[in-house]
Design a protein around this motif. Structure first.
Motif, PDB file in Angstrom:
ATOM      1  N   GLU A 209      35.653 -32.829 -17.267  1.00  0.00           N
ATOM      2  CA  GLU A 209      37.011 -33.152 -17.743  1.00  0.00           C
ATOM      3  C   GLU A 209      36.990 -33.175 -19.266  1.00  0.00           C
ATOM      4  N   ARG A 210      37.465 -32.104 -19.877  1.00  0.00           N
ATOM      5  CA  ARG A 210      37.292 -31.896 -21.313  1.00  0.00           C
ATOM      6  C   ARG A 210      38.580 -32.104 -22.124  1.00  0.00           C
ATOM      7  N   CYS A 211      39.732 -32.236 -21.440  1.00  0.00           N
ATOM      8  CA  CYS A 211      41.009 -32.407 -22.129  1.00  0.00           C
ATOM      9  C   CYS A 211      41.611 -33.760 -21.754  1.00  0.00           C
ATOM     10  N   VAL A 212      42.695 -34.131 -22.451  1.00  0.00           N
ATOM     11  CA  VAL A 212      43.206 -35.499 -22.295  1.00  0.00           C
ATOM     12  C   VAL A 212      44.700 -35.516 -21.983  1.00  0.00           C
ATOM     13  N   GLU A 213      45.058 -36.382 -21.041  1.00  0.00           N
ATOM     14  CA  GLU A 213      46.460 -36.605 -20.675  1.00  0.00           C
ATOM     15  C   GLU A 213      46.865 -38.031 -21.040  1.00  0.00           C
ATOM     16  N   LEU A 214      48.141 -38.206 -21.329  1.00  0.00           N
ATOM     17  CA  LEU A 214      48.717 -39.537 -21.489  1.00  0.00           C
ATOM     18  C   LEU A 214      49.355 -39.863 -20.152  1.00  0.00           C
ATOM     19  N   ARG A 215      48.865 -40.856 -19.479  1.00  0.00           N
ATOM     20  CA  ARG A 215      49.309 -41.184 -18.127  1.00  0.00           C
ATOM     21  C   ARG A 215      50.623 -41.968 -18.139  1.00  0.00           C
ATOM     22  N   ASN A 216      51.403 -41.763 -17.088  1.00  0.00           N
ATOM     23  CA  ASN A 216      52.585 -42.598 -16.865  1.00  0.00           C
ATOM     24  C   ASN A 216      52.227 -43.600 -15.771  1.00  0.00           C
ATOM     25  N   SER A 217      51.057 -44.170 -15.927  1.00  0.00           N
ATOM     26  CA  SER A 217      50.532 -45.178 -15.001  1.00  0.00           C
ATOM     27  C   SER A 217      49.352 -45.828 -15.703  1.00  0.00           C
ATOM     28  N   VAL A 218      48.732 -46.821 -15.060  1.00  0.00           N
ATOM     29  CA  VAL A 218      47.601 -47.540 -15.658  1.00  0.00           C
ATOM     30  C   VAL A 218      47.938 -47.917 -17.103  1.00  0.00           C
ATOM     31  N   HIS A 219      49.077 -48.562 -17.262  1.00  0.00           N
ATOM     32  CA  HIS A 219      49.531 -49.015 -18.582  1.00  0.00           C
ATOM     33  C   HIS A 219      49.719 -47.861 -19.566  1.00  0.00           C
ATOM     34  N   GLU A 220      49.940 -46.649 -19.047  1.00  0.00           N
ATOM     35  CA  GLU A 220      50.201 -45.471 -19.880  1.00  0.00           C
ATOM     36  C   GLU A 220      49.130 -45.281 -20.952  1.00  0.00           C
ATOM     37  N   MET A 221      47.907 -45.215 -20.511  1.00  0.00           N
ATOM     38  CA  MET A 221      46.787 -45.003 -21.416  1.00  0.00           C
ATOM     39  C   MET A 221      46.200 -43.616 -21.200  1.00  0.00           C
ATOM     40  N   LEU A 222      45.199 -43.267 -22.015  1.00  0.00           N
ATOM     41  CA  LEU A 222      44.648 -41.918 -21.998  1.00  0.00           C
ATOM     42  C   LEU A 222      43.549 -41.734 -20.946  1.00  0.00           C
TER      43      LEU A 222
ATOM     44  N   ASP B 162      43.561 -44.551 -27.387  1.00  0.00           N
ATOM     45  CA  ASP B 162      43.970 -45.566 -26.420  1.00  0.00           C
ATOM     46  C   ASP B 162      43.484 -45.209 -25.009  1.00  0.00           C
ATOM     47  N   TRP B 163      42.163 -45.220 -24.825  1.00  0.00           N
ATOM     48  CA  TRP B 163      41.600 -44.850 -23.528  1.00  0.00           C
ATOM     49  C   TRP B 163      41.917 -45.889 -22.451  1.00  0.00           C
ATOM     50  N   ALA B 164      42.134 -45.387 -21.233  1.00  0.00           N
ATOM     51  CA  ALA B 164      42.245 -46.293 -20.083  1.00  0.00           C
ATOM     52  C   ALA B 164      40.860 -46.874 -19.808  1.00  0.00           C
ATOM     53  N   PRO B 165      40.762 -47.983 -19.071  1.00  0.00           N
ATOM     54  CA  PRO B 165      39.445 -48.579 -18.776  1.00  0.00           C
ATOM     55  C   PRO B 165      38.489 -47.565 -18.136  1.00  0.00           C
ATOM     56  N   ASP B 166      37.244 -47.556 -18.613  1.00  0.00           N
ATOM     57  CA  ASP B 166      36.169 -46.698 -18.101  1.00  0.00           C
ATOM     58  C   ASP B 166      36.388 -45.215 -18.387  1.00  0.00           C
ATOM     59  N   GLU B 167      37.298 -44.865 -19.260  1.00  0.00           N
ATOM     60  CA  GLU B 167      37.512 -43.465 -19.654  1.00  0.00           C
ATOM     61  C   GLU B 167      36.975 -43.264 -21.072  1.00  0.00           C
ATOM     62  N   PRO B 168      36.547 -42.038 -21.424  1.00  0.00           N
ATOM     63  CA  PRO B 168      36.416 -40.833 -20.589  1.00  0.00           C
ATOM     64  C   PRO B 168      35.177 -40.911 -19.704  1.00  0.00           C
ATOM     65  N   ASN B 169      35.263 -40.266 -18.523  1.00  0.00           N
ATOM     66  CA  ASN B 169      34.150 -40.424 -17.584  1.00  0.00           C
ATOM     67  C   ASN B 169      33.799 -39.168 -16.792  1.00  0.00           C
ATOM     68  N   GLY B 170      34.456 -38.035 -17.043  1.00  0.00           N
ATOM     69  CA  GLY B 170      34.186 -36.848 -16.239  1.00  0.00           C
ATOM     70  C   GLY B 170      33.473 -35.766 -17.030  1.00  0.00           C
ATOM     71  N   ALA B 171      32.350 -35.294 -16.525  1.00  0.00           N
ATOM     72  CA  ALA B 171      31.575 -34.273 -17.233  1.00  0.00           C
ATOM     73  C   ALA B 171      32.345 -32.962 -17.358  1.00  0.00           C
TER      74      ALA B 171
ATOM     75  N   LYS C 208      30.771 -31.093 -26.319  1.00  0.00           N
ATOM     76  CA  LYS C 208      30.921 -31.929 -25.139  1.00  0.00           C
ATOM     77  C   LYS C 208      30.587 -33.395 -25.422  1.00  0.00           C
ATOM     78  N   GLY C 209      31.525 -34.266 -25.041  1.00  0.00           N
ATOM     79  CA  GLY C 209      31.315 -35.694 -25.241  1.00  0.00           C
ATOM     80  C   GLY C 209      31.807 -36.206 -26.577  1.00  0.00           C
ATOM     81  N   HIS C 210      32.198 -35.286 -27.483  1.00  0.00           N
ATOM     82  CA  HIS C 210      32.677 -35.693 -28.811  1.00  0.00           C
ATOM     83  C   HIS C 210      34.144 -35.262 -28.942  1.00  0.00           C
ATOM     84  N   TYR C 211      35.027 -36.211 -28.684  1.00  0.00           N
ATOM     85  CA  TYR C 211      36.454 -35.888 -28.684  1.00  0.00           C
ATOM     86  C   TYR C 211      37.009 -35.832 -30.105  1.00  0.00           C
ATOM     87  N   VAL C 212      37.828 -34.815 -30.333  1.00  0.00           N
ATOM     88  CA  VAL C 212      38.443 -34.605 -31.646  1.00  0.00           C
ATOM     89  C   VAL C 212      39.929 -34.299 -31.449  1.00  0.00           C
TER      90      VAL C 212
END
Length: 228
Positions: A198-211, A187-196, A170-174
């Protein structure tokens, strides 16, 4: 990959497609027996005209006989059902359904599957097509931006799964290929990652398409990646 090699690669795919259209496709039974499924041959040429008729005692020479009918169509071709030939033909057709991106000495193939799946289901679906959730190219800015422009922005997907999580610790992304996530390669979006939770990652089609980190049980479309 050099520009010359890339051009050769594209030419080979084009040639294989031409062969598949002209020669038909191969289909083998469960025992890999050859099946006759090639296209029929072209009709034969018309036969020669008949010989000229004999002259009558006081009449003119007879007219020449009618030309012979066209020959019958050739027999269908025979498929080569060897494992190597079949796999090569399948690969050629498959290559055209992926978005190919050339970068240095590698070629990355990407395909967006617009089916809503959980993170685990998406991983298994990519493995089923001999691929992985996108990870290698997601760490390379030029590849990542090309994927966004060619695949994500035209898809209408709000977010897609890629191959990054902190499920092992937890907290160590690989990344799925074992590379540890850092600020430089992720390429994290601002203030991400931030959810305890939330353990997986999406590529957004918003917020400048960041993670963005998100719950693994959520369902999204997913991006598979192949390396050839």
């Amino acid at each position: 990959m050099s520009k010359t090699l890339w051009c050769v690669f594209i030419a080979l795919i084009t040639y294989e497609l031409f062969l598949l259209r002209v020669q038909g496709h191969c289909c083998c039974d469960q025992d890999d027996n050859e099946q006759i499924i090639g296209p029929l041959g072209r009709p034969g040429k018309a036969g020669p005209k008949g010989s000229q008729g004999h002259a009558g005692e006081s009449g003119r020479d007879g007219r020449s006989g009618i030309g012979g009918s066209k020959g019958e169509k050739g027999e269908p071709g025979i498929c080569d059902c060897s494992e190597f030939v079949v796999s090569q033909k399948l690969m050629t057709v498959e290559l055209l359904t992926w978005t190919w991106i050339s970068h240095e000495s590698n070629i990355y193939g990407y395909k967006l599957f617009q089916e809503a799946k959980t993170y685990q289901q998406a991983m298994e679906a990519c493995e089923a097509v001999r691929a992985t959730l996108a990870c290698v190219g997601m760490r390379i800015p030029t590849v990542r931006e090309t994927v966004k422009s060619k695949v994500l922005r035209s898809s209408g997907s709000t977010g897609i799964w890629i191959g990054l999580d902190d499920l092992a610790s937890k907290g160590h992304y690989v990344w799925l290929d074992g590379v540890v996530s850092t600020r430089e390669n992720t390429d994290w979006a601002p203030d991400e990652p931030n959810g305890a939770s939330e353990r997986c990652v999406e590529l957004r089609n918003s917020v400048h398409e960041m993670l963005n980190d998100i719950m693994c049980s959520d369902t999204f479309h997913y991006l598979c990646e192949k390396l050839y």
